[in-house]
Design a protein around this motif. Structure first.
Motif, mmCIF file in Angstrom:
data_model
loop_
_atom_site.group_PDB
_atom_site.id
_atom_site.type_symbol
_atom_site.label_atom_id
_atom_site.label_comp_id
_atom_site.label_asym_id
_atom_site.label_seq_id
_atom_site.Cartn_x
_atom_site.Cartn_y
_atom_site.Cartn_z
ATOM 1 N N ILE A 69 0.843 -1.185 0.000
ATOM 2 C CA ILE A 69 0.000 0.000 0.000
ATOM 3 C C ILE A 69 0.881 1.238 0.000
ATOM 4 C CG2 ILE A 69 -0.208 0.075 2.530
ATOM 5 C CD1 ILE A 69 -3.127 1.015 2.103
ATOM 6 N N SER A 70 0.433 2.264 -0.703
ATOM 7 C CA SER A 70 1.160 3.536 -0.719
ATOM 8 C C SER A 70 0.146 4.656 -0.932
ATOM 9 C CB SER A 70 2.226 3.556 -1.808
ATOM 10 O OG SER A 70 1.631 3.402 -3.092
ATOM 11 N N ARG A 71 0.612 5.878 -0.745
ATOM 12 C CA ARG A 71 -0.284 7.020 -0.926
ATOM 13 C C ARG A 71 0.457 8.184 -1.549
ATOM 14 N NH1 ARG A 71 -2.891 8.158 4.573
ATOM 15 N NH2 ARG A 71 -3.801 9.947 3.463
ATOM 16 N N ASP A 72 -0.299 9.000 -2.254
ATOM 17 C CA ASP A 72 0.201 10.231 -2.865
ATOM 18 C C ASP A 72 -0.688 11.349 -2.365
ATOM 19 O OD1 ASP A 72 0.737 11.294 -6.339
ATOM 20 O OD2 ASP A 72 0.867 12.359 -4.442
ATOM 21 N N ASN A 73 -0.248 12.040 -1.345
ATOM 22 C CA ASN A 73 -1.082 13.073 -0.735
ATOM 23 C C ASN A 73 -1.297 14.264 -1.664
ATOM 24 O OD1 ASN A 73 -1.484 11.601 1.619
ATOM 25 N ND2 ASN A 73 0.250 12.549 2.683
ATOM 26 N N ALA A 74 -0.367 14.502 -2.557
ATOM 27 C CA ALA A 74 -0.523 15.623 -3.491
ATOM 28 C C ALA A 74 -1.683 15.391 -4.453
ATOM 29 C CB ALA A 74 0.764 15.840 -4.262
ATOM 30 N N ASN A 75 -1.982 14.111 -4.716
ATOM 31 C CA ASN A 75 -3.044 13.775 -5.652
ATOM 32 C C ASN A 75 -4.215 13.050 -5.001
ATOM 33 O OD1 ASN A 75 -2.031 14.663 -8.363
ATOM 34 N ND2 ASN A 75 -0.298 13.385 -7.726
ATOM 35 N N ASN A 76 -4.244 13.076 -3.666
ATOM 36 C CA ASN A 76 -5.359 12.481 -2.914
ATOM 37 C C ASN A 76 -5.649 11.043 -3.349
ATOM 38 O OD1 ASN A 76 -5.569 14.967 -1.728
ATOM 39 N ND2 ASN A 76 -7.621 15.432 -2.487
ATOM 40 N N THR A 77 -4.593 10.277 -3.496
ATOM 41 C CA THR A 77 -4.743 8.922 -4.024
ATOM 42 C C THR A 77 -4.018 7.915 -3.141
ATOM 43 O OG1 THR A 77 -4.886 9.788 -6.279
ATOM 44 C CG2 THR A 77 -4.418 7.450 -6.034
ATOM 45 N N VAL A 78 -4.670 6.785 -2.915
ATOM 46 C CA VAL A 78 -4.041 5.659 -2.241
ATOM 47 C C VAL A 78 -4.001 4.501 -3.236
ATOM 48 C CG1 VAL A 78 -6.221 4.890 -1.202
ATOM 49 C CG2 VAL A 78 -4.049 4.169 -0.203
ATOM 50 N N TYR A 79 -2.906 3.758 -3.203
ATOM 51 C CA TYR A 79 -2.683 2.681 -4.148
ATOM 52 C C TYR A 79 -2.568 1.338 -3.427
ATOM 53 C CZ TYR A 79 -1.276 6.566 -7.166
ATOM 54 O OH TYR A 79 -1.243 7.739 -7.878
ATOM 55 N N LEU A 80 -2.892 0.294 -4.165
ATOM 56 C CA LEU A 80 -2.642 -1.057 -3.684
ATOM 57 C C LEU A 80 -1.976 -1.826 -4.821
ATOM 58 C CD1 LEU A 80 -2.972 -3.066 -1.342
ATOM 59 C CD2 LEU A 80 -5.101 -3.826 -2.411
ATOM 60 N N GLN A 81 -0.670 -2.049 -4.661
ATOM 61 C CA GLN A 81 0.082 -2.835 -5.635
ATOM 62 C C GLN A 81 -0.024 -4.298 -5.230
ATOM 63 O OE1 GLN A 81 1.853 -1.897 -8.492
ATOM 64 N NE2 GLN A 81 2.010 -4.110 -8.824
ATOM 65 N N MET A 82 -0.542 -5.101 -6.140
ATOM 66 C CA MET A 82 -0.774 -6.514 -5.844
ATOM 67 C C MET A 82 0.063 -7.361 -6.789
ATOM 68 S SD MET A 82 -4.897 -6.448 -5.247
ATOM 69 C CE MET A 82 -5.256 -6.209 -6.973
ATOM 70 N N ASN A 83 0.978 -8.112 -6.231
ATOM 71 C CA ASN A 83 1.858 -8.979 -7.003
ATOM 72 C C ASN A 83 1.597 -10.440 -6.651
ATOM 73 O OD1 ASN A 83 3.150 -6.673 -8.090
ATOM 74 N ND2 ASN A 83 4.581 -6.613 -6.369
ATOM 75 N N SER A 84 2.086 -11.326 -7.498
ATOM 76 C CA SER A 84 1.940 -12.774 -7.267
ATOM 77 C C SER A 84 0.499 -13.136 -6.935
ATOM 78 C CB SER A 84 2.880 -13.218 -6.138
ATOM 79 O OG SER A 84 4.218 -12.914 -6.454
ATOM 80 N N LEU A 85 -0.403 -12.645 -7.728
ATOM 81 C CA LEU A 85 -1.823 -12.838 -7.442
ATOM 82 C C LEU A 85 -2.230 -14.302 -7.528
ATOM 83 C CD1 LEU A 85 -3.139 -9.648 -9.174
ATOM 84 C CD2 LEU A 85 -3.625 -10.283 -6.813
ATOM 85 N N LYS A 86 -3.159 -14.657 -6.658
ATOM 86 C CA LYS A 86 -3.659 -16.025 -6.568
ATOM 87 C C LYS A 86 -5.172 -16.028 -6.818
ATOM 88 C CE LYS A 86 -0.330 -16.929 -2.857
ATOM 89 N NZ LYS A 86 -0.163 -17.396 -1.451
#
Length: 114
Positions: A69-86
Motif C-alpha cells: 500500500i502507498s499514498r500520494d497526498n498531493a493527488n489524494n490517491t491511495v494505491y494497492l500494488q498486488m503482485n503474485s496474485l492467486k
C-alpha cells in the motif's frame, strides 16, 4: 466524501495489478486509508491500511509479502500494488476512510483466473 476505486480486472495467477483510490471531500493527507475486499458469498475482510504519515498498518496474513500500500497526498490517491496474485485474491476491492462514520468507494473487481 467520495472515494473512487479503479484498476481492477482479469489477471492470470502470478500476475500483478495496481489499484487506485482517488479521494475527495476531506483533507486526505490527515487520514488513515484502508483497503478491504469481499469475495462472492463471503464477508468483507480487511486487507491493509496506511497512516497519514505513510506507515503500513497490519496487513492480513494472506497478502503479506505480495501486496504493498502507498499514498500520494498531493493527488489524494491511495494505491494497492498486488503482485503474485492467486485465485483466492479474487474479490471486489474497496477503499475506506473513517471520519466519525465509515465511507466506502463503489469497489473494483479483481479476478484472478486462467
Amino acid at each position: 466524501v467520495q472515494l473512487v476505486e479503479s484498476g481492477g480486472g482479469l489477471v492470470q495467477p502470478g500476475g500483478s495489478l495496481r489499484l487506485s483510490c482517488v479521494a475527495s471531500g476531506f483533507t486526505f493527507s490527515t487520514y488513515t486509508m484502508r483497503w478491504y475486499r469481499q469475495a462472492s458469498g463471503k464477508e468483507r475482510e480487511w486487507v491493509v491500511g496506511i497512516t497519514s504519515a505513510g506507515d503500513r498498518i497490519n496487513d492480513v496474513d494472506s497478502v503479506k509479502g505480495r501486496f504493498t500500500i502507498s499514498r500520494d497526498n498531493a493527488n489524494n490517491t491511495v494505491y494497492l500494488q498486488m503482485n503474485s496474485l492467486k485465485p483466492e485474491d479474487t474479490a471486489v476491492y474497496y477503499c475506506n476512510v473513517r471520519r466519525g462514520v465509515e465511507f466506502w468507494g463503489q469497489g473494483t473487481q479483481v479476478t484472478v483466473s486462467t
